[in-house]
Design an enzyme around this catalytic site. Structure first.
Site, PDB file in Angstrom:
ATOM      1  N   ASP A 118      24.777  48.548  -6.316  1.00 49.89           N
ATOM      2  CA  ASP A 118      24.938  49.325  -5.086  1.00 49.89           C
ATOM      3  C   ASP A 118      24.058  50.565  -5.196  1.00 49.89           C
ATOM      4  OD1 ASP A 118      26.235  50.979  -6.861  1.00 49.89           O
ATOM      5  OD2 ASP A 118      28.078  51.142  -5.700  1.00 49.89           O
ATOM      6  N   LYS A 130      25.130  41.599  -3.426  1.00 55.35           N
ATOM      7  CA  LYS A 130      25.924  42.646  -4.052  1.00 55.35           C
ATOM      8  C   LYS A 130      27.412  42.319  -3.977  1.00 55.35           C
ATOM      9  CE  LYS A 130      27.486  46.197  -2.037  1.00 55.35           C
ATOM     10  NZ  LYS A 130      27.701  47.411  -1.239  1.00 55.35           N
TER      11      LYS A 130
END
Length: 217
Positions: free
Chosen positions: A139, A121
């Site tokens: 996220d 991420k």
């Protein structure tokens, strides 16, 4: 509604409603953004932005942070969630930038993930925001919004969600689409109580349609 149509309507709406969308983390260079994103894990951007000015003043470069101890960095980030782990990650990240990358933040997602504290991420955020590459970070907001709207179907992991999103979103739109979905999840499609009446894409949203169905007697 087929996926292509749903995505097309979503993109058209955000292009008009949010022609400019960017990270809410404060930073002045790639290194500062990398630090801020590492700190933002399970922490609000607001709290990170309150913390980083003093940290950046003390350690403005990877070289400066690489010379610090974990204990010294901890004192600047003690109000952040998981400060012990994050201080360790920051110092390790800075030292690896110095030793392996000449003090420069790499653009390659795989290379970024070799840095302490940097998962997929975070790597995608840096690749997208700094280098404008077609990398889409998933996220909690993106994961929730994509599944709730119906952009993804039964995705169980962030990676599954990422693969589906990048399949249907044009490559040139991926960097801004990341922010569209984050900001939509942060301010409109909130976890506990989504503001469906304020949402401009409710017509393509599976969750909204489900809520409109009459209750069975």
């Amino acid at each position: 509604m087929i996926s292509k149509e749903r995505y097309a309507r979503m993109i058209a709406y955000f292009e008009e409603a949010r022609p400019t969308a960017e990270t809410e983390l404060h930073y002045s260079n790639p290194f500062q953004l990398l630090v801020a994103v590492i700190l933002s894990a399970q922490c609000t951007d607001k709290r990170v932005n309150m913390t980083t000015p003093a940290l950046f003043e003390a350690y403005p470069t990877p070289e400066a942070m690489a010379q610090a101890t974990e204990e010294e960095v901890f004192e600047y980030i003690r109000s952040i969630s998981y400060p012990n782990n994050k201080s360790k990650h920051l110092v390790g990240m800075a030292r690896k930038l110095q030793s392996d990358f000449g003090g420069e933040v790499p653009s390659d997602v795989d290379e970024l993930q070799t840095l302490p504290g940097v998962g997929r991420k975070t790597a995608n955020v840096i690749a997208s925001v700094v280098f404008n590459l077609p990398a889409l970070a998933v996220d909690t907001h993106v994961f929730r919004v994509a599944n709730r709207i119906g952009l993804t179907k039964n995705s169980k992991t962030p990676l599954q969600t990422e693969k589906t999103l990048v399949k249907y979103i044009p490559a040139e739109k991926i960097p801004i689409a990341h922010h569209w979905l984050i900001l939509h999840g942060r301010y409109v499609c909130q976890a506990r109580k989504p503001h469906c009446k304020e949402c401009g894409i409710s017509e393509i949203c599976d969750y909204f349609k489900q809520q409109q169905k009459p209750l069975k007697p």
